[in-house]
Each structure stands twice: as structure tokens, then as C-alpha cells.
Design a protein around this motif. Structure first.
Motif, PDB file in Angstrom:
ATOM      1  N   PRO A 190       0.806  -1.231   0.000  1.00 45.80           N
ATOM      2  CA  PRO A 190       0.000   0.000   0.000  1.00 45.80           C
ATOM      3  C   PRO A 190       0.836   1.276   0.000  1.00 45.80           C
ATOM      4  N   VAL A 191       2.051   1.229   0.526  1.00 45.49           N
ATOM      5  CA  VAL A 191       2.888   2.430   0.548  1.00 45.49           C
ATOM      6  C   VAL A 191       3.296   2.825  -0.873  1.00 45.49           C
ATOM      7  N   ILE A 192       3.645   1.850  -1.685  1.00 42.49           N
ATOM      8  CA  ILE A 192       4.027   2.145  -3.071  1.00 42.49           C
ATOM      9  C   ILE A 192       2.824   2.655  -3.855  1.00 42.49           C
ATOM     10  N   VAL A 193       1.673   2.039  -3.668  1.00 40.16           N
ATOM     11  CA  VAL A 193       0.452   2.486  -4.342  1.00 40.16           C
ATOM     12  C   VAL A 193       0.121   3.916  -3.928  1.00 40.16           C
ATOM     13  N   ALA A 194       0.173   4.189  -2.634  1.00 33.08           N
ATOM     14  CA  ALA A 194      -0.126   5.541  -2.144  1.00 33.08           C
ATOM     15  C   ALA A 194       0.892   6.552  -2.664  1.00 33.08           C
ATOM     16  N   ALA A 195       2.162   6.172  -2.717  1.00 33.39           N
ATOM     17  CA  ALA A 195       3.198   7.082  -3.218  1.00 33.39           C
ATOM     18  C   ALA A 195       2.939   7.450  -4.670  1.00 33.39           C
ATOM     19  N   HIS A 196       2.572   6.480  -5.491  1.00 30.57           N
ATOM     20  CA  HIS A 196       2.281   6.772  -6.891  1.00 30.57           C
ATOM     21  C   HIS A 196       1.066   7.690  -7.025  1.00 30.57           C
ATOM     22  N   ILE A 197       0.055   7.464  -6.219  1.00 30.68           N
ATOM     23  CA  ILE A 197      -1.141   8.305  -6.273  1.00 30.68           C
ATOM     24  C   ILE A 197      -0.817   9.727  -5.829  1.00 30.68           C
ATOM     25  N   VAL A 198      -0.026   9.868  -4.772  1.00 31.13           N
ATOM     26  CA  VAL A 198       0.353  11.201  -4.292  1.00 31.13           C
ATOM     27  C   VAL A 198       1.180  11.933  -5.354  1.00 31.13           C
ATOM     28  N   VAL A 199       2.137  11.246  -5.964  1.00 30.06           N
ATOM     29  CA  VAL A 199       2.954  11.872  -7.008  1.00 30.06           C
ATOM     30  C   VAL A 199       2.071  12.298  -8.177  1.00 30.06           C
ATOM     31  N   ALA A 200       1.122  11.463  -8.571  1.00 29.99           N
ATOM     32  CA  ALA A 200       0.221  11.816  -9.678  1.00 29.99           C
ATOM     33  C   ALA A 200      -0.626  13.033  -9.329  1.00 29.99           C
ATOM     34  N   LEU A 201      -1.104  13.118  -8.105  1.00 35.66           N
ATOM     35  CA  LEU A 201      -1.906  14.269  -7.689  1.00 35.66           C
ATOM     36  C   LEU A 201      -1.075  15.546  -7.637  1.00 35.66           C
TER      37      LEU A 201
END
Length: 140
Positions: free
Chosen positions: A111-122
Motif C-alpha cells: 500500500p505504501v508504493i500504491v499511495a506514493a504513486h497516487i500522491v505523485v500523480a496528484l
């Protein structure tokens, strides 16, 4: 007068443009790190379970090979501030989000990698919106 003002803006980027360039270079550094980690996995330097190419299941072999090439490629594009850099990063990020969020039974849950990608995209989307509004305001 308008022509000289536009030349001045080209020479001296705004604070938002400078922050965006710094952001892209930070993302490039973490893409390079991810690429190195996938290469470590492929060549078997780490003594973990399934951390060698010949011991991986086929789905991990495919994902690791693709991401070990695409992440450094995205890092180059992001570092050079090329238009294709974010596109390649998006392909890598979407691949990992699908791997870890869509198929946790095959790839595990990260979940940390998924969240990191979402935060970077936002953050990327926020920068692009602000830059668009800024350029639109300067054009008037």
C-alpha cells in the motif's frame, strides 16, 4: 513590449516552474532507485525469497523485466524535463498500482508504493493545473 516581456519570462522561469522542475527531478531520482531495485531483483544480489530471475514465477518475471527497463527510462525523461518522461513514469506507476492493488494475491500488497504513486500523480496534476492557469493569465 509584449515580445520583450515574453522573452524575459523564458529566461527567468517563475517560482512554480522552478518548483515543478525540482519535483520532476526528485521523481526521477526515485524512479532510478526503483529501477535499480528491480535490477537487483533480476540479477539475484539479494538473498530473499524469489529474488532471482530463474526462481520467480512467470508473472513476476514479466513485471520485473518491464519495470527494470521502464523505470530508468522514465528517470532519464523526467531528469531532462522531457515531455515523454511523465508518460513513461505513468506507465510504470499504473503497472505497479495494478500489480499491488489489483493482484495482491500474485504480487503481494504494497500500500505504501500504491499511495506514493497516487500522491505523485496528484502533485503532478496540481502543478500542471497551476502552470496552465499561470500561462493563461500571462497570455492575457
Amino acid at each position: 513590449m509584449n515580445d520583450s516581456a515574453s522573452r524575459l519570462r523564458e529566461i527567468h522561469p517563475s517560482a512554480v516552474e522552478g518548483a515543478f522542475a525540482l519535483f520532476l527531478r526528485v521523481v526521477a531520482a526515485y524512479c532510478l532507485l526503483f529501477g535499480i531495485l528491480y535490477w537487483i531483483r533480476l540479477i539475484g544480489l539479494y538473498d530473499g525469497a524469489l529474488w532471482r530471475f530463474d526462481l520467480m514465477p512467470v508473472h513476476w518475471q514479466i513485471a520485473a523485466v518491464i519495470l527494470s527497463v521502464f523505470f530508468p527510462f522514465a528517470a532519464i525523461g523526467l531528469w531532462m524535463l522531457s515531455s515523454w518522461g511523465p508518460v513513461i513514469w505513468f506507465i510504470c506507476a499504473a503497472t505497479e498500482v495494478v500489480m499491488y492493488a489489483g493482484f495482491p494475491d500474485l504480487f503481494g500488497s504494497r500500500p505504501v508504493i500504491v499511495a506514493a504513486h497516487i500522491v505523485v500523480a496528484l502533485i503532478y496534476a496540481g502543478f500542471r493545473i497551476v502552470l496552465h492557469l499561470q500561462r493563461r493569465q500571462n497570455a492575457q
